[in-house]
Write an enzyme that holds these catalytic residues in place. Sequence first.
Site, PDB file in Angstrom:
ATOM      1  N   LEU A 104       0.875  -1.265  -0.220  1.00 20.90           N
ATOM      2  CA  LEU A 104      -0.104  -0.176  -0.096  1.00 20.90           C
ATOM      3  C   LEU A 104       0.996   1.095  -0.044  1.00 20.90           C
ATOM      4  CD1 LEU A 104      -2.311  -2.208   1.333  1.00 20.90           C
ATOM      5  CD2 LEU A 104      -3.352   0.166   2.061  1.00 20.90           C
ATOM      6  N   GLU A 135       0.971   4.140  -2.579  1.00 19.44           N
ATOM      7  CA  GLU A 135       0.603   4.676  -3.809  1.00 19.44           C
ATOM      8  C   GLU A 135       1.697   5.364  -4.525  1.00 19.44           C
ATOM      9  OE1 GLU A 135      -1.380   4.098  -1.716  1.00 19.44           O
ATOM     10  OE2 GLU A 135      -3.268   3.157  -2.479  1.00 19.44           O
ATOM     11  N   ALA A 157     -10.085   5.453  -7.470  1.00 18.12           N
ATOM     12  CA  ALA A 157      -9.597   6.638  -7.880  1.00 18.12           C
ATOM     13  C   ALA A 157      -9.639   7.504  -6.753  1.00 18.12           C
ATOM     14  CB  ALA A 157     -10.609   7.211  -8.650  1.00 18.12           C
ATOM     15  N   ASP A 158     -10.171   7.374  -5.460  1.00 17.08           N
ATOM     16  CA  ASP A 158     -10.279   8.065  -4.451  1.00 17.08           C
ATOM     17  C   ASP A 158      -8.721   8.077  -3.596  1.00 17.08           C
ATOM     18  OD1 ASP A 158     -13.407   8.310  -3.415  1.00 17.08           O
ATOM     19  OD2 ASP A 158     -12.855   6.693  -4.734  1.00 17.08           O
ATOM     20  N   PHE A 159      -7.983   6.946  -3.942  1.00 16.15           N
ATOM     21  CA  PHE A 159      -6.835   6.811  -3.126  1.00 16.15           C
ATOM     22  C   PHE A 159      -5.862   7.465  -3.841  1.00 16.15           C
ATOM     23  CE2 PHE A 159      -8.936   2.500  -2.066  1.00 16.15           C
ATOM     24  CZ  PHE A 159      -9.605   3.057  -0.770  1.00 16.15           C
ATOM     25  N   HIS A 180     -15.066   6.139  -1.562  1.00 16.36           N
ATOM     26  CA  HIS A 180     -14.882   4.917  -2.676  1.00 16.36           C
ATOM     27  C   HIS A 180     -16.065   5.478  -3.847  1.00 16.36           C
ATOM     28  CE1 HIS A 180     -13.263   2.725   0.632  1.00 16.36           C
ATOM     29  NE2 HIS A 180     -12.940   1.654  -0.346  1.00 16.36           N
TER      30      HIS A 180
END
Length: 688
Positions: free
Chosen positions: A425, A427, A451-453, A494
């Site tokens: 995790l 990004e 896409a939120d992340f 999300h």
Amino acid sequence: MIFDRKDLSNDQLIDFYSKLLWPRVIEEKMLVLLRQGKISKWFSGIGQEAISVGATLALQPDEWIMPLHRNLGVFTTRNMPLNKLFMQWQGSQEGYSKGRERSFHFGNREHHICGMISHLGPQLAIADGVALAYKLRKETKVSLAFTGDGGTSEGDFHEALNVAAVWDLPVIFIIENNGYGLSTPVNEQYRCISLIDKAKGYGMEGVQIDGNNLLEVYDTIKGVREYCIKNHKPYLIECLTFRMRGHEEASGTKYIPQDLFRLWEQKDPIINYEKYLIETGVINEMRVADIRNELKDKIESELAIGNNAKPVVVDTEEELEDVYCPPTPRRGDLASAQPKLIDNSKVNSELSISRASGWMASPDGGGREGARLIDAIKEGLHQSMKAHPNLILMGQDIAEYGGAFKITEGFMNEFGKERVRNTPLCESAIVGATLGLSLEGFKSMMEMQFADFVTVGFNQIINNLAKIHYRWGQNADVVIRMPTGGGVGAGPFHSQSNEAWFVHTPGLKVVYPSSPIDAKGLLIAAINDPNPVLYFEHKALYRSISGPVPEEYYEIEIGKARHVREGDEISIITFGAGVHWAEDYAAEHPEISIDILDLRTLLPLDYFAIREAVQRTGRVLILHEDTLVGGVGGEIAAWISENCFSILDAPVMRCASLDTPIPFSIELEQNFLAKARLDETIQKLINY
Ligand SMILES: Cc1ncc(C[n+]2csc(CCOP(=O)(O)OP(=O)(O)O)c2C)c(N)n1
């Protein structure tokens, strides 16, 4: 200071001396020029030269280095000509960044130096990507990245070291611990005893060395390089040193106790090395003087060339052109995999899309024909993996598990775990790694799980991927897939529509298909494009819409809208789920003649198609799922008012989601979404 020459010859030791001295004499000159206003800013590395020079000497010339603002010695040891460096620092167009970047914020492929961005930490993960490329090609090489002690507090440091450790990447991470951030001493920066204690936490080896001892730096890094290659592992090196001048010249040194300067003066890397060479008879004082004079002469002759740089000539067209890398001609084995270009930009009844009853259909709702959006994405990705043996996929849970939405299901078995990579995790580090892969000629696709992340990988996208081509001519051959959108009852984190963040960033391309045929063709086009492309795919459409999708390998051109429906009363300009809302509305209201344009690409926009849509009806509604304020609708509306005013019969109207975060409960979400206000806005437009 104790020096150990090991098996270095006298000639090598003298060559090292000259290389160590070169950045110092350049800096001394630059400090004079700075005071004369000939250059604008200077970050001094005086006192730290042994690290940059020793590290660069320990690497092969074609191994990538990610330097920072105190690493002039990297640039000089890689033999970058001073005249061009000087032009760079003066902001000349003949410098390495065509006058677009300041001080050390530039790179150069020929010298295998990757330019930093101001944010410091992002350099580290780029080294991961480069090392991954070396590993995939089974090359015996390492990459090397620098950070300061301050930079070790950034999340980027943690992510980059973690990814390198988990993926067994041959990366050398060098901390230049000079005691201070800008003015912040190390005891306000971290709580471990020494920074190499952090290595243990990542499961890697680390060593602390005297960063002012050139031979210790060189020999350690040379050995570490061999270790990294042999064991396929990263390594952390902490070099203890001191910054003899201010953070940058304007900031001074008042915050540093004067005793420290006296202490570290005794440890000056050049004076000590010179003393060692003289005491051991490797060199005599006359030769030292000769070398110093040679370097001083060299400075004058190089600066004479640098001073002759032509004045900046502004060419707006060139400025805009350089934002993107031109398309790359396809090579050898890929020639057979040339995609066909499908032009379905005009209304075409054969391409009718079927939707499961109601837009918010359950994922397994019935009533489809042809391929679903999700199948089309999968097929586009699959064919691209075959067409590009250098395409690497990265994302959380995308290997054995097949991804959160199962788009890469089966890929790992077919293409192997090296090309279909589960990521930790991290990004930000993974986006950074995509750029590193690109430096080495790989293509990559990163799947953002939602896409939120992207917020936690934002900096690398906005500041590195997007700007790098304009800044120093390096492309970022990267696609980031963004499962986006609401209507799935998934709440605020999300469901977001965040495409507008990226549309506002020059250097990115943003595509957003609404139909299966476009989803496949746009994904193939995005992967073939040498620029960074954000590919938005709507989660609620994955399994709720289907339509005809050619089996062949084809592209839909990026930057071209699709005229979905002919009408003469109002034009709805939209994309993504909005296309389906508009089509549903038109089907339910045969009494209104509705024209629909699906933008498909949001950056660059298809202004020609937008103008045509305005022309067809004179009444325009821009519909999008994103919230209203600052959404792309505002941009399009502004462009239409500026450029199509005379053909408008009514003000341009926007229909968007409520300016709130996205609520979880289905009732609240339905009220949030733009669709809830579509009828009202259309009626307003018609009745204007
Ligand atoms: C993300 C980010 N935050 C803050 C800054 C401002 N800044 C530039 S250099 C610097 C200090 C960096 O200290 P360190 O990493 O120890 O490197 P040094 O300058 O001492 O070589 C700071 C705070 C920045 N450039 N980027």
